[in-house]
Scaffold this motif. Structure first.
Motif, PDB file in Angstrom:
ATOM      1  N   UNK A 126      -6.218  10.252   9.050  1.00  0.00           N
ATOM      2  CA  UNK A 126      -6.007   9.001   9.794  1.00  0.00           C
ATOM      3  C   UNK A 126      -7.122   8.738  10.801  1.00  0.00           C
ATOM      4  N   UNK A 127      -7.751   7.562  10.768  1.00  0.00           N
ATOM      5  CA  UNK A 127      -8.694   7.203  11.824  1.00  0.00           C
ATOM      6  C   UNK A 127      -7.963   7.034  13.154  1.00  0.00           C
TER       7      UNK A 127
ATOM      8  N   UNK B  61      -5.415   4.076  -7.440  1.00  0.00           N
ATOM      9  CA  UNK B  61      -6.678   4.413  -6.774  1.00  0.00           C
ATOM     10  C   UNK B  61      -7.125   3.302  -5.823  1.00  0.00           C
ATOM     11  N   UNK B  62      -6.160   2.805  -5.029  1.00  0.00           N
ATOM     12  CA  UNK B  62      -6.433   1.733  -4.070  1.00  0.00           C
ATOM     13  C   UNK B  62      -5.760   2.051  -2.738  1.00  0.00           C
ATOM     14  N   UNK B  63      -6.397   1.686  -1.630  1.00  0.00           N
ATOM     15  CA  UNK B  63      -5.699   1.822  -0.342  1.00  0.00           C
ATOM     16  C   UNK B  63      -4.527   0.856  -0.268  1.00  0.00           C
ATOM     17  N   UNK B  64      -3.509   1.224   0.505  1.00  0.00           N
ATOM     18  CA  UNK B  64      -2.295   0.411   0.575  1.00  0.00           C
ATOM     19  C   UNK B  64      -2.575  -1.004   1.051  1.00  0.00           C
ATOM     20  N   UNK B  65      -3.533  -1.171   1.974  1.00  0.00           N
ATOM     21  CA  UNK B  65      -3.768  -2.526   2.480  1.00  0.00           C
ATOM     22  C   UNK B  65      -4.298  -3.456   1.393  1.00  0.00           C
ATOM     23  N   UNK B  66      -5.014  -2.910   0.406  1.00  0.00           N
ATOM     24  CA  UNK B  66      -5.469  -3.755  -0.704  1.00  0.00           C
ATOM     25  C   UNK B  66      -4.310  -4.128  -1.618  1.00  0.00           C
TER      26      UNK B  66
ATOM     27  N   UNK C  95      -9.203   5.410   1.667  1.00  0.00           N
ATOM     28  CA  UNK C  95      -8.732   6.354   0.651  1.00  0.00           C
ATOM     29  C   UNK C  95      -7.492   5.802  -0.049  1.00  0.00           C
ATOM     30  N   UNK C  96      -7.195   6.263  -1.260  1.00  0.00           N
ATOM     31  CA  UNK C  96      -6.019   5.766  -1.989  1.00  0.00           C
ATOM     32  C   UNK C  96      -4.723   5.980  -1.219  1.00  0.00           C
ATOM     33  N   UNK C  97      -3.785   5.070  -1.416  1.00  0.00           N
ATOM     34  CA  UNK C  97      -2.524   5.134  -0.684  1.00  0.00           C
ATOM     35  C   UNK C  97      -2.776   4.878   0.783  1.00  0.00           C
ATOM     36  N   UNK C  98      -2.198   5.707   1.623  1.00  0.00           N
ATOM     37  CA  UNK C  98      -2.409   5.567   3.060  1.00  0.00           C
ATOM     38  C   UNK C  98      -3.512   6.490   3.587  1.00  0.00           C
ATOM     39  N   UNK C  99      -4.151   7.256   2.686  1.00  0.00           N
ATOM     40  CA  UNK C  99      -5.225   8.133   3.132  1.00  0.00           C
ATOM     41  C   UNK C  99      -4.756   9.172   4.126  1.00  0.00           C
TER      42      UNK C  99
END
Length: 391
Positions: free
Chosen positions: A361-362, A143-148, A374-378
């Motif tokens: 994707x933004x 439950x974490x974005x990839x950049x974290x 969002x988690x992963x790459x969103x």
């Protein structure tokens, strides 16, 4: 958490339009990509010089990994059936049953598995698709974005430049940097030198002195042509010239660096392996390295390349790094990555939101972008979208 399946499949080329049928903004004119000639390695052959599509073999590939609890991760890469075959018939059967959280282990295994037929090229595309799906899966499980997962951001957002020859549209969108696709190469001779200078001059006059300007040469030059062109363009303050030479000609890269010491050089879009980038760093053949995250070993491979560049005092700017969530997430985590590229292929007047591939994707706003939380790459995918992707 174990991997229970890895599946690669071809993605429809018209996927962008399928996702945004409800929008449908009419462009003010056809996009530059519709019939623009772009110089390249086949420009010496009249039958193929006009359009890359007449000779390139391509095809988008999706890679879906499922963990034993049913969670999925999704990655993308290219080159259609050969890469699909490598994933489904070689790598996937060997990785099923492995711990999906052990990404470094899995990446090393894939590098070693592909060694007998060469890591660079098509095998690297296959590895990239799997690696990106693993990072997406891990982010969802935690439950974490990839950049974290990669250590967190080193900056809040990214400076983004636009690539393409609809420069007026780039300025309207608020980009503060733009890169031209060069229509001329060594086979055009003196006319090519003159035509490129005229294009750069017109563009500089249009954008003024306070917008960064770059030139993408897409493997269309030799050393002599590049040296002569650099001399002609010295008054236009180019941030860099890019991808001038055929990628495998190592000595030519060394020679170009020696002969144009004052010109910033960027390259590496068509290098794939860590040793290739390691050698380029040690020889300092370029100032800016440009791996593609969907081609050069995925998130793990490009993270290693960025760390190599940082250790050598060099910069990385991922090829089309702002066009995918994958590139956006990696770019904010590395001190070596200060800019991101956004290829603008849609028609002038069509909002960028309508031409992105992933719903979550933004897109850049006034030349800046930050990745999704969002988690992963969103990616914003669901079962219906995944089903619509398949061809």
């Amino acid at each position: 958490m174990k991997i229970v399946s890895i599946e690669a499949f071809p993605i429809k080329s018209e996927m962008v339009g399928a996702l945004y049928k409800g929008a449908g903004t009419e462009g003010r004119r056809p996009p530059w990509t519709k019939d623009a000639e772009v110089a390249g390695p086949m420009s010496g052959y009249e039958r193929f010089k006009k359009l890359r599509s007449t000779w390139r073999y391509d095809g988008a590939v999706g890679c879906l990994i499922t963990a034993e609890d049913g969670t999925t991760g999704f990655g993308t890469t290219r080159y259609d059936q050969p890469v699909i075959h490598l994933i489904n018939d070689h790598l996937a059967p060997l990785l099923v049953g492995e711990d999906c959280m052990a990404i470094e282990r899995l990446w090393d295994m894939m590098m070693r598995m592909t060694t007998p037929y060469g890591v660079s090229g098509l095998p690297s595309y296959a590895v990239s698709g799997i690696d990106l799906a693993l990072w997406d899966l891990k982010g969802k499980l935690l439950d974490q974005p990839a950049y974290k997962l990669a250590g967190g951001p080193v900056r809040d957002d990214l400076f983004v430049y636009a690539t393409g020859n609809d420069t007026d549209w780039h300025m309207e969108l608020g980009f503060r940097g733009t890169k031209l696709a060069c229509p001329f190469g060594l086979y055009h001779g003196l006319d090519g030198l003159a035509g490129t200078e005229a294009l750069v001059a017109r563009t500089r006059e249009l954008i003024g002195p306070n917008v960064e300007l770059m030139l993408d040469c897409w493997m269309a030059f030799d050393v002599e042509f590049a040296v002569r062109l650099v001399d002609r363009l010295k008054d236009y303050n180019l941030r860099w010239i890019e991808d001038c030479l055929l990628p495998e000609y190592a000595e030519a890269h060394d020679e170009l660096r020696r002969r144009v010491p004052a010109q910033t050089l960027a390259t590496g879009e068509h290098w794939y392996s860590l040793p290739s980038f390691g050698s380029a760093c040690a020889r300092r053949v370029a100032d800016i390295l440009q791996p593609d995250i969907c081609w050069a070993g995925g998130f793990t491979g490009c993270r290693k390349i960025a760390q190599l560049a940082e250790a050598h005092g060099l910069e990385v700017c991922l090829h089309a790094g702002a066009n995918t969530p994958y590139g956006q997430h990696l770019s904010v985590t590395s001190p070596a990555i200060r800019w991101a590229e956004y290829f603008v292929g849609g028609a002038p007047g069509v909002p960028l939101e309508e031409t992105r591939v992933f719903p979550g994707m933004p897109v850049p706003v006034n030349g800046r972008v930050a990745p999704s939380d969002a988690p992963g790459f969103g990616l914003g995918l669901n079962d219906d979208v995944l089903a619509a992707m398949r061809r």
